[in-house]
Design a protein around this motif. Structure first.
Motif, PDB file in Angstrom:
ATOM      1  N   PRO A  31      26.969 171.038 -21.773  1.00 39.68           N
ATOM      2  CA  PRO A  31      28.393 170.828 -22.069  1.00 39.68           C
ATOM      3  C   PRO A  31      29.015 171.961 -22.873  1.00 39.68           C
ATOM      4  CG  PRO A  31      27.046 169.411 -23.462  1.00 39.68           C
ATOM      5  CD  PRO A  31      26.101 170.087 -22.516  1.00 39.68           C
ATOM      6  N   ASP A  43      36.747 164.612 -14.852  1.00 35.59           N
ATOM      7  CA  ASP A  43      37.451 163.675 -15.737  1.00 35.59           C
ATOM      8  C   ASP A  43      38.932 164.059 -15.809  1.00 35.59           C
ATOM      9  OD1 ASP A  43      36.223 165.082 -18.942  1.00 35.59           O
ATOM     10  OD2 ASP A  43      37.754 165.822 -17.560  1.00 35.59           O
ATOM     11  N   ASP A  44      39.679 163.356 -16.669  1.00 39.98           N
ATOM     12  CA  ASP A  44      41.122 163.574 -16.740  1.00 39.98           C
ATOM     13  C   ASP A  44      41.504 164.973 -17.228  1.00 39.98           C
ATOM     14  OD1 ASP A  44      42.556 160.283 -17.518  1.00 39.98           O
ATOM     15  OD2 ASP A  44      41.135 160.943 -16.012  1.00 39.98           O
ATOM     16  N   TRP A  45      40.501 165.719 -17.742  1.00 44.25           N
ATOM     17  CA  TRP A  45      40.822 167.047 -18.283  1.00 44.25           C
ATOM     18  C   TRP A  45      40.144 168.153 -17.484  1.00 44.25           C
ATOM     19  CZ3 TRP A  45      38.687 163.035 -21.290  1.00 44.25           C
ATOM     20  CH2 TRP A  45      39.673 162.218 -21.859  1.00 44.25           C
ATOM     21  N   PHE A  90      36.894 168.312 -16.521  1.00 46.12           N
ATOM     22  CA  PHE A  90      35.489 168.578 -16.823  1.00 46.12           C
ATOM     23  C   PHE A  90      34.596 167.636 -16.019  1.00 46.12           C
ATOM     24  CE2 PHE A  90      35.677 171.803 -20.042  1.00 46.12           C
ATOM     25  CZ  PHE A  90      37.023 171.761 -20.397  1.00 46.12           C
ATOM     26  N   PRO A  91      33.418 168.133 -15.603  1.00 41.29           N
ATOM     27  CA  PRO A  91      32.596 167.351 -14.682  1.00 41.29           C
ATOM     28  C   PRO A  91      31.889 166.172 -15.334  1.00 41.29           C
ATOM     29  CG  PRO A  91      31.511 169.425 -15.232  1.00 41.29           C
ATOM     30  CD  PRO A  91      32.853 169.467 -15.872  1.00 41.29           C
ATOM     31  N   ILE A  92      31.895 165.069 -14.607  1.00 41.04           N
ATOM     32  CA  ILE A  92      31.075 163.899 -14.943  1.00 41.04           C
ATOM     33  C   ILE A  92      29.972 163.887 -13.901  1.00 41.04           C
ATOM     34  CG2 ILE A  92      30.978 161.394 -15.182  1.00 41.04           C
ATOM     35  CD1 ILE A  92      33.981 161.443 -15.785  1.00 41.04           C
ATOM     36  N   MET A  98      35.382 157.570 -21.506  1.00 39.77           N
ATOM     37  CA  MET A  98      35.188 158.790 -20.731  1.00 39.77           C
ATOM     38  C   MET A  98      34.553 159.914 -21.536  1.00 39.77           C
ATOM     39  SD  MET A  98      38.190 160.500 -18.438  1.00 39.77           S
ATOM     40  CE  MET A  98      38.299 159.265 -17.156  1.00 39.77           C
ATOM     41  N   ARG A 141      29.206 162.764 -23.502  1.00 37.80           N
ATOM     42  CA  ARG A 141      29.423 163.966 -22.718  1.00 37.80           C
ATOM     43  C   ARG A 141      29.550 165.236 -23.536  1.00 37.80           C
ATOM     44  NH1 ARG A 141      34.036 163.404 -19.384  1.00 37.80           N
ATOM     45  NH2 ARG A 141      33.256 165.259 -18.317  1.00 37.80           N
TER      46      ARG A 141
END
Lengths: 72, 420
Positions: free
Chosen positions: A9, A29-31, A33-35, B367, B371
């Motif tokens: 990350p 994701d909403d910004w 960046f990978p999930i 979310m 992470r």
């Protein structure tokens, strides 16, 4: 040949190529960046995984051998 | 360790106080002589790790990891390890480690030296915030006392680290000790494998080591006389908010929140909720708070805040969420962007915006968790998500009317502005 995708990350800058190349297991994701889905990557999907790993501009993605991942 | 009597000669402390035993009312540290009179000579059992395991001691820095397991993991590594005492205490609502350094530094130093011997280290480093001036001075005096008596076979060094919420994260702390910016690293490798100078490093919270020093002297059965079977021993709690006696208290683990508040003289006004575990902890509604048992799993670093019903929780949550977003090390996208978005959303809700959706904030909290390179986003997410669950009426009022019937008030402590 199966493996598990691991994302660094700190190295990741949210370029998003990985999600384009491997949408089956990576979404953004909403910004931006990978999930990354933690489930092992097997069979035909492995080629897509390897392409996502090799195309990451920040070398933030790795495919680890499944044997490294021990379930407790 | 000096070759004094094989068994401690004094009666052990009772169930309470233990860490806070012998602390006078004046603002000075217990001298080495007084410390040895109160607790007996430092005693190193031949198998400290097994003793600590039998006691069931868990870390008091927030993660609650079994201490014996950590000691064993470091001891099993190749190469000479090093011990780092985490006394950075970057959580604004927590003051327990500072209390230990201020009044009882010898207990922490005993624990550091014992842990070093158990894992085969010859050096221990105590990491303290650069802003904890009095605590640093007390620690230095205590270290000088021990050196003049040649008390320890382990070299002890004091290193100052910058103030900051993330500075206390193990890998960030080790970077700070090495003079680098206090930012977490990706794991693996973990500090126990490769930490300071690439050596296997035992990072242990100051309070954990203080408990360890007493377990070594008085044994696991003694340790277990306090607390419960699943949560043995005592713990330090920093209590603030609407309570009569704010400050650091020592409790038996398994104590209920109601018992803690009573121990501290009771609440000073009606409270709506209690924040358990500081800014990485959870909000608990007053109705459920009474029976909640305080254990390592919910205490975190031990900060407990009694939130008055007269104060607006949405405004306070927004203030802390913005602080947490600002404290991000700035390395991981989901943390940097996610915490900023969540803080912005809460600020909007607190300030009267009608277009902020609590459900979206909850989704964002889910979310970001897991992470990042460290648990900063996880902790912030827990704080926010639990607040959203604990104050549904207030949130509805804010969403509909732009405000609630409570007053904005500064209840949750935050450091003064450090950044321009």
């Amino acid at each position: 040949m199966s493996g598990v995708l691991r994302l660094d990350p700190i190295a990741c800058d949210g370029h998003g190529l990985c999600a384009e190349l491997f949408p089956e297991r990576i979404r953004l994701d909403d910004w931006g960046f990978p999930i990354v889905d933690p489930a092992p990557v097997t069979g035909d999907l492995a080629a897509h995984a390897r392409r996502a790993v090799s195309q990451c501009p920040k070398l933030a993605l790795r495919l680890e051998r499944a044997a490294k991942v021990a379930s407790s | 360790m000096s070759a004094l009597a094989a068994q401690p000669m004094l009666a052990p402390p009772g169930r309470l106080p233990r860490l806070l035993a012998g602390i006078q009312h004046e603002d000075r540290a217990i001298s080495l002589d007084a410390h040895l009179r109160r607790f007996g000579p430092p005693h190193a059992p031949h198998d400290l790790i097994a003793v600590v395991d039998a006691a069931g001691l868990r870390g008091r820095g927030g993660a609650g990891f079994p201490t014996a397991r950590k000691l064993a993991a470091v001891a099993a590594q190749r190469g000479r390890p090093i011990v780092v005492v985490n006394a950075a205490e970057g959580e604004p609502a927590s003051g327990k480690d500072k209390v230990l350094l201020r009044f009882n530094p010898h207990l922490v130093l005993d624990g550091a030296v014992l842990a070093a011997a158990a894992v085969g280290a010859k050096q221990a480093v105590v990491a303290v915030s650069v802003e904890a001036v009095t605590e640093r001075a007390r620690l230095e005096s205590a270290m000088a006392e021990r050196r003049s008596r040649r008390l320890d076979r382990v070299g002890v060094k004091l290193v100052t680290v910058p103030e900051g919420f993330v500075t206390g994260e193990e890998s960030a702390l080790l970077r700070a000790v090495a003079g680098k910016p206090a930012r977490p690293t990706t794991k693996p490798p973990y500090p126990f494998q490769q930490g300071l100078d690439g050596k296997p490093t035992l990072v242990q919270n100051a309070e954990t080591l203080a408990h360890l020093a007493l377990v070594a002297r008085f044994g696991p059965q003694w340790f277990r006389e306090a607390g419960t079977d699943e949560a043995p021993g005592t713990a330090l709690v920093t209590l603030s908010g609407a309570v009569a006696r704010r400050g650091v208290h020592e409790i038996e683990l398994g104590t209920t929140l109601e018992e803690l508040l009573q121990q501290a003289g009771g609440v000073t006004e009606a409270i709506s909720a209690v924040l358990v575990g500081g800014y990485f902890g959870s909000w608990v509604r007053a109705e459920e708070a009474a029976s909640l048992r305080l254990v390592p799993g919910n205490l975190g670093a031990g900060a407990v805040i009694a939130f008055p019903a007269s104060a607006c929780a949405v405004a306070e949550a927004a203030r802390v969420a913005r602080y947490l977003a600002g404290e991000s090390a700035g390395q991981c996208g989901p943390c940097v962007h996610g915490l900023d978005a969540i803080a912005g959303g809460l600020e909007g809700l607190a300030g009267g915006a009608h277009d902020v959706d609590a459900a979206r904030l909850e989704r964002w909290a889910g979310m970001v968790a897991g992470r990042g390179a460290c648990r900063h986003p996880d902790g912030a997410a827990r704080f926010v998500a639990s607040m959203l669950r604990a104050f549904p009426d207030e949130l509805r009022q804010h969403a509909r009317h732009g405000r609630c019937s409570r007053q904005p008030a500064r209840i949750l402590p935050l450091p003064k502005e450090r950044r321009g």
